[in-house]
Design a protein around this motif. Sequence first.
Motif, PDB file in Angstrom:
ATOM      1  N   LEU A 104       0.833  -1.204   0.000  1.00  0.00           N
ATOM      2  CA  LEU A 104       0.000   0.000   0.000  1.00  0.00           C
ATOM      3  C   LEU A 104       0.867   1.253   0.000  1.00  0.00           C
ATOM      4  O   LEU A 104       0.570   2.227  -0.705  1.00  0.00           O
ATOM      5  CB  LEU A 104      -0.917  -0.016   1.226  1.00  0.00           C
ATOM      6  CG  LEU A 104      -2.083   0.979   1.238  1.00  0.00           C
ATOM      7  CD1 LEU A 104      -3.000   0.747   0.055  1.00  0.00           C
ATOM      8  CD2 LEU A 104      -2.855   0.869   2.548  1.00  0.00           C
ATOM      9  N   LEU A 162      -7.785   7.073  -2.534  1.00  0.00           N
ATOM     10  CA  LEU A 162      -8.712   6.319  -1.677  1.00  0.00           C
ATOM     11  C   LEU A 162      -9.311   5.137  -2.425  1.00  0.00           C
ATOM     12  O   LEU A 162      -9.359   4.010  -1.909  1.00  0.00           O
ATOM     13  CB  LEU A 162      -9.811   7.254  -1.177  1.00  0.00           C
ATOM     14  CG  LEU A 162     -10.835   6.650  -0.210  1.00  0.00           C
ATOM     15  CD1 LEU A 162     -10.149   6.160   1.057  1.00  0.00           C
ATOM     16  CD2 LEU A 162     -11.913   7.676   0.127  1.00  0.00           C
ATOM     17  N   ALA A 165      -6.679   2.395  -2.977  1.00  0.00           N
ATOM     18  CA  ALA A 165      -6.411   1.611  -1.773  1.00  0.00           C
ATOM     19  C   ALA A 165      -7.545   0.647  -1.470  1.00  0.00           C
ATOM     20  O   ALA A 165      -7.313  -0.518  -1.124  1.00  0.00           O
ATOM     21  CB  ALA A 165      -6.179   2.549  -0.590  1.00  0.00           C
ATOM     22  N   THR A 197      -4.776   4.306   5.160  1.00  0.00           N
ATOM     23  CA  THR A 197      -5.465   4.607   3.901  1.00  0.00           C
ATOM     24  C   THR A 197      -5.927   6.057   3.861  1.00  0.00           C
ATOM     25  O   THR A 197      -5.731   6.765   2.852  1.00  0.00           O
ATOM     26  CB  THR A 197      -6.663   3.664   3.727  1.00  0.00           C
ATOM     27  OG1 THR A 197      -6.198   2.312   3.658  1.00  0.00           O
ATOM     28  CG2 THR A 197      -7.428   3.987   2.454  1.00  0.00           C
TER      29      THR A 197
END
Length: 315
Positions: A104, A162, A165, A197
């Motif tokens: 991530l 966003l 993720a 996130t």
Amino acid sequence: MTPQLPVPPPLRRLAAAELRRLSAPAGVRYACYALPAALVLYAAVAYLTHDTDTAGAWQAAESAHRRYLAAATARGIPTAQVPPPATFFDDPRYLFTKAVFVDLRAVLSGLAVAALVLGIRAGGADWSSRVLLTLAAAEPRRPRLFAVRGALVTACGALAALLAAVALVPLLAGAGYGRGSLDGIDGTFWRVLALITLRGALLVGLIGLLGYCLGMLTRGTALALGITLAYLVAAERLLQDYVPSLTEFHLSGITFAVLNERLLMNVDRTQCLGQAACDAMQQGTTGTQAFTALAVHLLPLAAAAYWRFTRRDLG
């Protein structure tokens, strides 16, 4: 006869027009189309490059340990100083609760660079084509035009991060399920993942705004990109050499600190990549400190860009 001043468009119409302008370049559209495929490809690589053959990995570790032991003995190094076989063990599994944060961080860091370039283009491209002259004539309230453009760049960057993720995490969970382990998933894991996130989305949006302000200040993409490249390449080295205490507040260190889950979870904090990132790790730079440092980068640049756009001639 008094000349008629142009009537500014409603805010909603101005925002819609600027959003169309922001997404008009073919490169931006292609990047949006390619992002889902890139996420699927990234998860597929994570799946294909891992397996569950821990027995084979242990055999390789023991073989490496024997070679190291033989070399140490030949050099007269005491066997007590030779690390155990576990040191040479490389777990081939995709350990989701650990690896998802690394992946991530990599994806959001890439999106931050893309947002920086998008922001520079949004702020600088219309100057060389002199489109800003027409836009300022249609929207004489320059502060509103400046704010709407900057807000759209920030919002688009944050939303893209966003969504990326949210889409990536289930794909990586599939890699963990099929080629690794999902052990360790609990309430703390999900809270930290959600926080990272949200932090990442905010970071990408603000870095896009940083690029926009730089483009508006320099009034051109080439100069803004040159300044950005010089900063990313040279500034970290200069900080290391002359002001090492500030290395962690280079943009790369800020990015790592914002996306670093290890200060929020009881896990190993020794692994890092890059001097600025390692300094951020060793100093324990928190998300609050990182965003404060980002504000120190952003606010003077935004103020200078706003002043130049609203107070100086557009020519």
